[in-house]
Design a protein around this motif. Structure first.
Motif, PDB file in Angstrom:
ATOM      1  N   THR A 409      -2.151  -2.720  13.824  1.00  0.00           N
ATOM      2  CA  THR A 409      -2.133  -1.749  12.676  1.00  0.00           C
ATOM      3  C   THR A 409      -3.219  -1.015  12.691  1.00  0.00           C
ATOM      4  N   LYS A 424       3.444 -13.825   8.400  1.00  0.00           N
ATOM      5  CA  LYS A 424       4.232 -12.679   7.711  1.00  0.00           C
ATOM      6  C   LYS A 424       5.064 -13.534   6.977  1.00  0.00           C
ATOM      7  N   ALA A 430       7.916  -9.545   5.630  1.00  0.00           N
ATOM      8  CA  ALA A 430       6.859  -8.795   5.400  1.00  0.00           C
ATOM      9  C   ALA A 430       5.767  -9.149   6.102  1.00  0.00           C
ATOM     10  N   LEU A 432       1.950  -9.601   6.820  1.00  0.00           N
ATOM     11  CA  LEU A 432       0.720  -9.933   6.002  1.00  0.00           C
ATOM     12  C   LEU A 432      -0.047  -9.344   6.585  1.00  0.00           C
ATOM     13  N   TYR A 433      -0.569 -10.266   7.603  1.00  0.00           N
ATOM     14  CA  TYR A 433      -2.008 -10.270   8.048  1.00  0.00           C
ATOM     15  C   TYR A 433      -1.565 -10.282   9.713  1.00  0.00           C
ATOM     16  N   ASN A 446      -5.980  -7.919   6.729  1.00  0.00           N
ATOM     17  CA  ASN A 446      -4.688  -7.863   5.849  1.00  0.00           C
ATOM     18  C   ASN A 446      -4.316  -6.320   5.725  1.00  0.00           C
ATOM     19  N   VAL A 447      -3.388  -6.723   6.661  1.00  0.00           N
ATOM     20  CA  VAL A 447      -2.837  -5.320   6.610  1.00  0.00           C
ATOM     21  C   VAL A 447      -2.188  -4.384   5.074  1.00  0.00           C
ATOM     22  N   ASN A 448      -1.801  -5.359   4.231  1.00  0.00           N
ATOM     23  CA  ASN A 448      -1.339  -4.871   2.878  1.00  0.00           C
ATOM     24  C   ASN A 448      -2.632  -3.958   2.199  1.00  0.00           C
ATOM     25  N   LYS A 449      -4.311  -5.075   2.559  1.00  0.00           N
ATOM     26  CA  LYS A 449      -4.222  -4.003   1.193  1.00  0.00           C
ATOM     27  C   LYS A 449      -5.015  -3.303   0.466  1.00  0.00           C
ATOM     28  N   LYS A 450      -5.189  -2.849  -0.423  1.00  0.00           N
ATOM     29  CA  LYS A 450      -5.217  -1.957  -0.760  1.00  0.00           C
ATOM     30  C   LYS A 450      -6.215  -1.334  -1.468  1.00  0.00           C
TER      31      LYS A 450
END
Length: 613
Positions: A409, A424, A430, A432-433, A446-450
């Motif tokens: 990603t 996931k 989902a 996650l990493y 961390n693929v969901n890090k904002k």
């Protein structure tokens, strides 16, 4: 009358009493072997050694008062003979003394008595009064909701009570405990440990004992291990079933069908062991699996059908070898902490044994990361496939771990595809990493890090790409002035000192192509705008020990400067709080500065600011 005591009657502190009752005016011949064995125990900080010394002191007092004649006889045993005491070498030396002096052997050791009688030695066997199994003073501290007791000399007794997530520390009494109080409690525990089938000493080292006492794990610490006398006893408060955790159907299906390498993670006191116990019993009763455990110390509160193993002769590796022969369906490993533990867990899992490992971690991802560097990256999903994170006695999150081949990603180029571990959320599926290698680096993304759009930090991938490009450029032109920025996920901008731009591009663009290939990204090269060399100032240099100090003014603190020597850019650094820039003299840049000083060449500094770049 001549009597020869052996070690057992001395450390039991019974000879002085027997003398007063039965052997007044006797000639007491103490073998040097007895004193040596007692001294050996005392040197190892064992209580029986100190007990024996106290008894020898009492015998000396009786001799000084004229009640007995006291002599030490025989030779002092060699070190190897003392080490073989358990094999009977010391006992044999004591019997030889009794035979030589035609004396009566006094012992409280039944085996010693029987062998002596068989050899024709006059023997007096003291039958110790059989102690009874009683509820100990320490056990009486435990109420229904108390999970641990904490006793320490010169402090009041304390306890933790409540369930995970709702633990409170309370005082059990207002009167502080003294050394003698803890000594009394310890002696009672040790005496009862010898009587009870469910009690044994798990660990005994200098200054510490760990006792498994029924369902209590008791740690007794003294000097020099601890700074004071302390007793800590821990009891599992709850014994729960898996159904008590409101396990989702999806997790239950995974545990039943797919999960073979499970990590139960959480912080200390979060309830990891309680959940692991419930999981082990679920596998045994609901899924009809053979379950064993590996524990150090052995303190899980499990059903009798589940056999609990401790380190075999101090080695968990040897325990694993036995378990591989036993071939259980699942093994619960409490706890996986040291590098060798991770290796044992992995070896057993790769051998086909289902594994449940208890791991200390503050996040679920941390438990997985503890395997990085200990195993090849591609092997990890074969070893761990499910991580269950426990917090406050509840299931906080569950991760699935799988291996795939894909472009990570945040990357676009198809030729960047590589093996990637996907982590996931089991419930939502989902992603996650992602864990993968990039160059020589292992990336945990961390693929969901904002990110805050107004203050967006570089992602881990951006930082690695930038580092790879910079290292490749420095390999060609060391310490050249260069700025690197990412224009997109597949394009980077390199701004470099115009003098070296051609070198970086290379003939027909060959050099920059190699850098692009290694970095996995397209690169645009532009000239770096810099101030002329005349806008620099001479900086005083001093050497102290192994360090070189470039000395600035106080108003320069926090500013970044390019350091220039003999007309060449050397490096960029920020002026520290002491108005200087320090570097070691034995590194390359330090050596360049020292050579310049020897030639009386000045060191220049050029202010680095947004106006220049």
């Amino acid at each position: 009358m001549k009597i020869v005591p052996d070690t057992s009657i001395i450390i039991d502190q019974m000879l002085s009493k027997l003398i007063e009752e039965n052997f007044e005016n006797a000639e007491v011949l103490i073998p040097e072997a007895v004193q040596s064995e007692i001294e050996n125990h005392a040197n190892k900080r064992k209580d029986i050694g100190y007990n024996g010394i106290e008894e020898l002191k009492k015998l000396r007092i009786l001799a000084d008062e004229g009640h007995i004649t006291l002599k030490y006889v025989g030779r002092r045993p060699q070190l190897d003979e003392v080490s073989l005491a358990r094999g009977g070498e010391i006992d044999a030396m004591i019997r030889d003394i009794a035979r030589k002096y035609n004396a009566t052997l006094i012992t409280s050791d039944r085996l010693q008595s029987q062998i002596a009688e068989a050899q024709g030695i006059d023997t007096y066997f003291y039958q110790k009064e059989a102690p009874k199994i009683v509820k100990t003073e320490l056990e009486r501290y435990f109420l229904d909701d108390v999970s641990s007791i904490h006793l320490r000399e010169n402090t009041v007794p304390m306890a933790k009570r409540g369930k995970p997530g709702e633990i409170e520390l309370i005082e059990l009494d207002y009167v502080p405990l003294r050394y003698n109080d803890l000594d009394r409690i310890t002696n009672e525990l040790l005496a009862q440990t010898q009587l009870r089938q469910d009690a044994f000493i798990e660990i005994e080292k200098k200054g510490v004992k760990v006792i498994q006492f029924g369902n209590l794990r008791i740690t007794i610490a003294k000097r020099p291990f601890a700074d004071g006398f302390e007793i800590t006893a821990i009891k599992p408060v709850n014994r729960l079933d898996l159904i008590d955790y409101n396990v989702s159907d999806k997790l239950l299906k995974r545990l039943s069908d797919d999960a073979k390498g499970i990590l139960v993670a959480g912080s200390p006191g979060a309830g990891k062991s309680t959940f692991a116990q419930a999981l082990a019993e679920y596998y045994h009763y609901d899924l009809e699996k053979i379950v064993k455990t590996m524990e150090n110390p052995r303190d899980l509160n499990l059903d009798d059908n589940i056999t609990q193993y401790a380190p075999l002769e101090g080695s968990m590796e040897d325990t694993a070898d036995i378990l591989l022969l036993v071939r259980p369906d699942f093994t619960l490993f409490d706890e996986v902490r040291k590098t060798r533990d991770f290796e044992i867990y992995s070896d057993m899992r790769l051998a086909g044994v289902g594994m449940i490992g208890i791991v200390h971690a503050t996040r679920a991802i941390d438990a997985i990361q503890r395997f990085l560097g200990r195993l090849e990256l591609g092997v990890i999903p074969s070893v761990i496939d499910t991580t269950i994170y426990i917090e406050d006695g509840e299931i906080k999150s569950v991760y699935s771990i799988e291996l795939t081949v894909k472009v990570p990603t945040g990357m676009i180029e198809a030729d960047l595809a590589r093996p990637v571990i996907e982590i996931k959320d089991l419930q939502t599926d989902a992603l996650l990493y992602e864990i993968y290698t990039y160059g020589e680096q292992t990336i945990v993304m961390n693929v969901n890090k904002k990110h805050d759009d107004e203050n967006k930090d570089k992602s881990s991938v951006d930082k690695i790409v930038t580092k790879v490009i910079r290292n490749e450029i420095y390999r060609i032109v060391p310490n050249v002035a260069v700025e690197i920025s990412l224009l997109s996920n597949n394009r980077a901008l390199v701004e470099i000192d115009p003098e070296y731009a051609g070198t970086i591009i290379g003939k027909n663009g060959k050099t920059i192509e190699k850098i692009e290939e290694r970095a996995g990204i397209s690169i645009e090269v532009q000239d770096l705008e810099v101030k002329e060399i005349e806008d620099k100032k001479i900086i005083p240099v001093s050497i102290s020990g192994n360090y070189i100090s470039l000395n600035f003014r106080k108003e320069d603190i926090g500013a970044s400067y390019d350091i220039i020597v003999e007309g060449e850019y050397l490096f960029t650094a920020t002026v520290g709080k002491k108005a200087n820039i320090r570097l070691k003299r034995n590194i390359e840049m330090g050596e360049i500065i020292i050579k310049a000083m020897k030639k009386d060449e000045p060191v220049y500094a050029r202010l680095r600011s947004d106006d220049y770049y």
